[in-house]
Design a protein around this motif. Structure first.
Motif, PDB file in Angstrom:
ATOM      1  N   HIS A  97       3.683 -63.236 -29.402  1.00 34.57           N
ATOM      2  CA  HIS A  97       3.289 -64.650 -29.469  1.00 34.57           C
ATOM      3  C   HIS A  97       4.308 -65.505 -30.206  1.00 34.57           C
ATOM      4  N   SER A 107      -7.800 -68.031 -30.248  1.00 34.56           N
ATOM      5  CA  SER A 107      -6.661 -67.308 -29.678  1.00 34.56           C
ATOM      6  C   SER A 107      -6.211 -66.171 -30.587  1.00 34.56           C
ATOM      7  N   SER A 108      -6.292 -66.338 -31.899  1.00 33.01           N
ATOM      8  CA  SER A 108      -5.911 -65.258 -32.821  1.00 33.01           C
ATOM      9  C   SER A 108      -6.818 -64.049 -32.627  1.00 33.01           C
ATOM     10  N   ALA A 143      -1.665 -68.187 -33.068  1.00 38.77           N
ATOM     11  CA  ALA A 143      -2.069 -66.780 -32.992  1.00 38.77           C
ATOM     12  C   ALA A 143      -1.026 -65.885 -33.639  1.00 38.77           C
TER      13      ALA A 143
END
Length: 297
Positions: free
Chosen positions: A191, A228-229, A47
């Motif tokens: 992240h 998730s990104s 991410a």
């Protein structure tokens, strides 16, 4: 798309759905022998790298200063590294659906912490809602996961620490949001910071080649990075549009996705007490949400 970017309810539904998909992905990764720290690293590293690339390609800046470094470090720990380590370690023991219910408790802890820090004004309905929700959480915890294989108490405790850590992150991000920083920039920096922490944990916690099992599930890795990104780009936007308590409600959407995927695709089943506890948590959330709406009116 612009309307969605400015819609709290739209962002909530998208974010919760993407978060919900992470639960069955995590169980499949564990079944393939991927250590929890490694899978959490995949999420944060993937991410962070995708979001940073997108930010730089569109001419966005990524200037670091003391405030942002502090923000990245604290958010990385309490919002990503710690809860994801707990989540992916606990899922094989608690089940996808039960682990998803843990996310629904986050709004109650978030509101409780907000009241303690005087970010929200206390009232009778909101306080009662927290009480009902925590009663439901206690009932869920006592069922100890799937009906066919109750988990050890230590894994139930680990599951309950997930919403506590998430709630701390929800409140902190609002209190210390760096001025002039956009959601993509903050998501990428947080992240990447979490990825460093998780890399150290992965290398320290497993001998040999901890990343070797990823070769067995390349499609799962790609799917998780994409999900998730997108999720964390929307996550930070929802923080800005909806605030910490509204943001924490993504857990209800995620829990629904987790329960459906766990029951229909992974063969999980849960006791009636688990469902009753989930209902009580939902009632508690409705009460606290109405209390906030009354205060805002």
């Amino acid at each position: 798309m612009k309307a969605l970017w400015n819609s709290a309810i739209g962002l909530l539904l998208v974010n919760g759905t993407l978060l919900g998909l992470t639960l069955p992905f995590g169980k499949m990764a564990a079944a393939a022998g991927v250590p929890p720290a490694v899978w959490a690293f995949v999420i944060s590293c993937g991410a962070g790298a995708v979001l940073l690339s997108a930010l730089l390609m569109h001419g966005g800046g990524f200037r670091l200063n003391q405030h942002r470094l502090r923000y990245f470090t604290i958010v990385a720990a309490v919002s990503y590294a710690i809860p994801n380590l707990l989540l992916f370690a606990a899922i094989p023991h608690l089940g996808v659906g039960f682990s998803g219910i843990m996310f629904t408790i986050s709004p109650l802890f978030t509101l409780a912490f907000s009241l303690m820090l005087r970010l929200q004004r206390p009232n009778l309905l909101g306080t009662a809602g927290i009480g009902v929700g925590f009663l439901g959480a206690l009932l869920v915890a006592l069922t100890r996961g799937e009906a066919s294989q109750p988990a050890e108490p230590i894994w139930v405790a680990a599951g309950l620490l997930i919403p506590v850590s998430l709630a701390i992150g929800n409140v902190y991000r609002t209190l210390d949001w760096p001025e002039g920083s956009g959601p993509i920039q903050l998501a990428a920096g947080s992240h990447l910071s979490a990825a460093v922490m998780l890399l150290v944990a992965a290398m320290a916690g497993t001998g040999g080649a901890p990343f070797a099992p990823l070769v067995q599930v390349p499609w799962l890795v790609v799917a998780q990075v994409i999900v998730s990104s997108a999720m964390f780009a929307v996550f930070f936007r929802l923080q800005a549009v909806g605030g910490p308590v509204y943001l924490s409600q993504i857990g209800y959407v995620a829990a629904a996705i987790g329960l459906v995927s766990g029951m229909f695709f992974l063969g999980e089943s849960y006791r009636p007490e688990t469902w009753l506890g989930a209902v009580l948590i939902s009632i508690g959330l409705v009460m606290t949400t109405r209390a906030q709406l009354r205060q805002a009116a």
